[in-house]
Scaffold this active site. Structure first.
Site, PDB file in Angstrom:
ATOM      1  CG  ASP A  52      -8.664   1.405   0.002  1.00 49.66           C
ATOM      2  OD1 ASP A  52      -8.905   0.666  -1.097  1.00 49.66           O
ATOM      3  OD2 ASP A  52      -9.345   0.794   0.986  1.00 49.66           O
ATOM      4  CE1 TYR A 112      -2.268  -3.210   3.276  1.00 54.47           C
ATOM      5  CE2 TYR A 112      -2.547  -5.483   3.214  1.00 54.47           C
ATOM      6  CZ  TYR A 112      -2.665  -4.389   2.599  1.00 54.47           C
ATOM      7  OH  TYR A 112      -3.049  -4.239   1.220  1.00 54.47           O
TER       8      TYR A 112
END
Length: 255
Positions: A52, A112
């Site tokens: 994003d 992540y």
């Protein structure tokens, strides 16, 4: 056409995310423009997944098909692309792969990391790099909350709507397996580094997992309520989304 797998890193702050969109202020558009400048022809690339706006990457992977007329070596591609890219995007490696290899569909798992700063005053060098929580976060409570996510679960309450979901998704559409979810403390506890390793992550999933676990860690949500969100996946989606600043894609594993 020969296919190459590239590994790149980027500072997501100035970009509108990975995915190509109108206006061109994305990482994909910028990379494809660099390929076009070198080859004098359009090239389409495919990544291991989208990130994003504002999200960073230490090791994002993407593949590209190179025309057979181009005799440049993989290592020369690294230098050539970096010469055409802004400093916020860097290519680190390029390796040949089979013609049917796909950066997304061949990925076995991803890692992540999410970084939280609990410092009273945020260093200007950490702006847009961490989530600043100056009122403190109980690291042990946060670690315990993250353990709730480990295992295979229906995570639909931790997935934002992107708009391209099927009208009637299959039963396992929202099912993901989290292999590990851990917290490490750095700088005397002023930095909390959350690490998620899973077989896949949905739109904003890591940020929603982090934001909801944070609510538990600061005493604004019970661990029982958190567990119920996995045991009862058809309930209301979580509204606790951590900001994009602290999120990093750190590894894509293909084996």
């Amino acid at each position: 056409m020969p296919r190459l797998l590239f590994t790149c890193a980027y500072d997501g702050t100035p970009w509108c995310g990975w995915q190509s969109q109108a206006g061109g202020c994305t990482i994909q558009d910028t990379l494809e423009a660099a390929f076009g400048a070198i080859l004098k022809a359009p090239v389409r690339i495919a990544a291991s997944g989208r990130t994003d706006a504002g999200v960073h990457a230490v090791a994002q992977c993407f593949h590209a098909d190179i025309p057979e007329t181009c005799r440049m070596s993989p290592q020369n591609w690294v230098a050539a692309l970096n010469a055409h890219l802004p400093a916020s995007i860097r290519i680190f490696s390029a390796v040949p792969v089979e013609s049917d290899f796909h950066a997304r569909f061949n990925a076995r798992s991803k890692v992540y990391e999410y970084v939280i700063s609990t410092a009273a005053v945020l260093s200007p060098f950490e702006v847009n790099r961490v989530w600043h929580c100056p009122h403190g976060v109980d690291a042990q409570a946060l670690a315990e909350a993250l353990q709730v996510y480990v295992g295979e679960h229906d995570f639909r309450r931790f997935a934002a709507k992107r708009g391209n979901e099927p009208a009637e998704p299959p039963a396992d559409y929202f099912v993901r397996r989290i292999y590990s979810a851990d917290v490490t403390e750095e700088q005397g506890g002023k930095i909390l580094r959350l690490r998620y390793h899973g077989n896949g992550f949905m739109y904003r999933m890591v940020r929603l997992l982090t934001g909801t676990a944070h609510k538990v860690a600061v005493g604004k949500m019970s661990s029982e309520a958190l567990r119920a969100m996995l045991l009862e996946p058809l309930g209301e989606k979580t509204r606790h989304c951590a900001p994009s600043d602290g999120l990093y894609l750190t590894e894509v594993l293909y084996q």
